[in-house]
Design an enzyme around this catalytic site. Structure first.
Site, PDB file in Angstrom:
ATOM      1  N   ARG A  46       0.900  -1.385   0.233  1.00 18.90           N
ATOM      2  CA  ARG A  46      -0.072   0.161  -0.028  1.00 18.90           C
ATOM      3  C   ARG A  46       1.031   1.302   0.004  1.00 18.90           C
ATOM      4  NH1 ARG A  46      -1.311   1.936   4.398  1.00 18.90           N
ATOM      5  NH2 ARG A  46      -1.248   0.329   5.831  1.00 18.90           N
ATOM      6  N   TYR A  98     -15.551  16.944 -16.624  1.00 18.88           N
ATOM      7  CA  TYR A  98     -15.765  15.737 -17.497  1.00 18.88           C
ATOM      8  C   TYR A  98     -17.240  14.993 -16.111  1.00 18.88           C
ATOM      9  CZ  TYR A  98     -15.589  10.790 -16.147  1.00 18.88           C
ATOM     10  OH  TYR A  98     -15.879   8.971 -15.682  1.00 18.88           O
TER      11      TYR A  98
END
Length: 277
Positions: A46, A98
């Protein structure tokens, strides 16, 4: 090093353990620590993974940036950038965005007391009229999605610099092949690598590139703390896609120009929208 060479080689070094010239897929969650009290370059995927790190380095190189970060999607990348802000902060964004970005801004982040002003970013006076001590960021797309309108990034960069605002550019539609916002005055560039960077419609991934080390540290902390990362296989797929970015974008441009020229001469077509024509 020219763009085509950077796209193919991505500033990669041969793999230290095997000498492999292609970046291996490090499909692992944990890495051996040098000692109980010492952390190596990699410990938990991670935080960092060698395949993801190679992608982050490659996209930073293509955008003329120093620091790259890869995320699970373009919207995860955008979400992480907005996390640089605090409740009460305000953002000036283009009126044309967008739809997913607009939804994220209005339906998610406004619930956490971050206000968004939607403006004509090609009108410096309109931008300046909105600037206040609460405004911390300007967010632009160029070309816009989906109408392909162009924004003067240099002009916005000057305004952002004057007022010490973070200037973010969504560079998805142009790609680094056609435009490098960091060179034009942006502080942060975001990408959905799902589109042109990956290029094969087989991966969902997002990227962020910056030059400022302080911004990079904040974003790396957010990336690690919130965990919206991409996996090593997805990173590998985008690394593969980058190797043909220059070829694909050139052909996209050539094909689009031919189609636009045909449509402009068609009696049933009133107007054609294509940046550059």
């Amino acid at each position: 090093m020219r763009f085509n060479t950077k796209a193919v080689h991505g500033d990669h070094e041969p793999d230290k353990s095997t000498g492999a010239l292609m970046v291996p897929v490090y499909q692992t969650s944990t890495f051996l620590l040098p000692s109980l009290l010492t952390h190596g370059e990699y410990g938990y995927s991670r935080t960092a993974n060698p395949t993801r790190s190679a992608l982050e380095k490659a996209i930073a190189s293509l955008e003329f940036g120093r620091f790259g970060l890869a995320f699970g999607s373009g919207l995860a990348a955008i979400d992480s950038v907005i996390k640089l802000l605090s409740p009460g902060d305000e953002v000036i964004a283009g009126r044309e965005l967008y739809g997913g970005t607009y939804r994220l801004f209005k339906n998610i982040w406004e619930r956490y007391q971050i206000k968004f002003h939607f403006a004509n970013l090609n009108d410096p006076s309109e931008i300046s009229s909105i600037v206040s001590p609460k405004v911390k960021m300007i967010w632009a797309e160029s070309p816009t999605n989906p109408r392909l309108n162009i924004v003067d990034l240099k002009a916005i960069g000057l305004i952002a610099k004057k007022h010490r605002l973070i200037f973010v550019v969504d560079n998805i539609f142009a790609s680094p092949y056609l435009q490098n916002p960091l060179v034009l005055g942006a502080d942060i560039v975001v990408h959905s690598a799902t589109k042109y960077l990956g290029g094969h419609s087989d991966v969902v991934l997002g990227c962020v590139v910056v030059n400022d080390e302080d911004l990079a540290k904040k974003l790396y902390f957010i990336q690690n703390a919130c965990g919206a990362i991409c996996g090593p296989m997805d990173s590998f797929l985008v690394l593969r896609g980058l190797k043909t970015l220059h070829v694909r974008m050139q052909r996209h441009c050539e094909n689009a120009s031919k189609i636009a020229a045909f449509l402009r001469g068609h009696k049933k077509i009133d107007s054609v929208v294509l940046a550059g024509i």
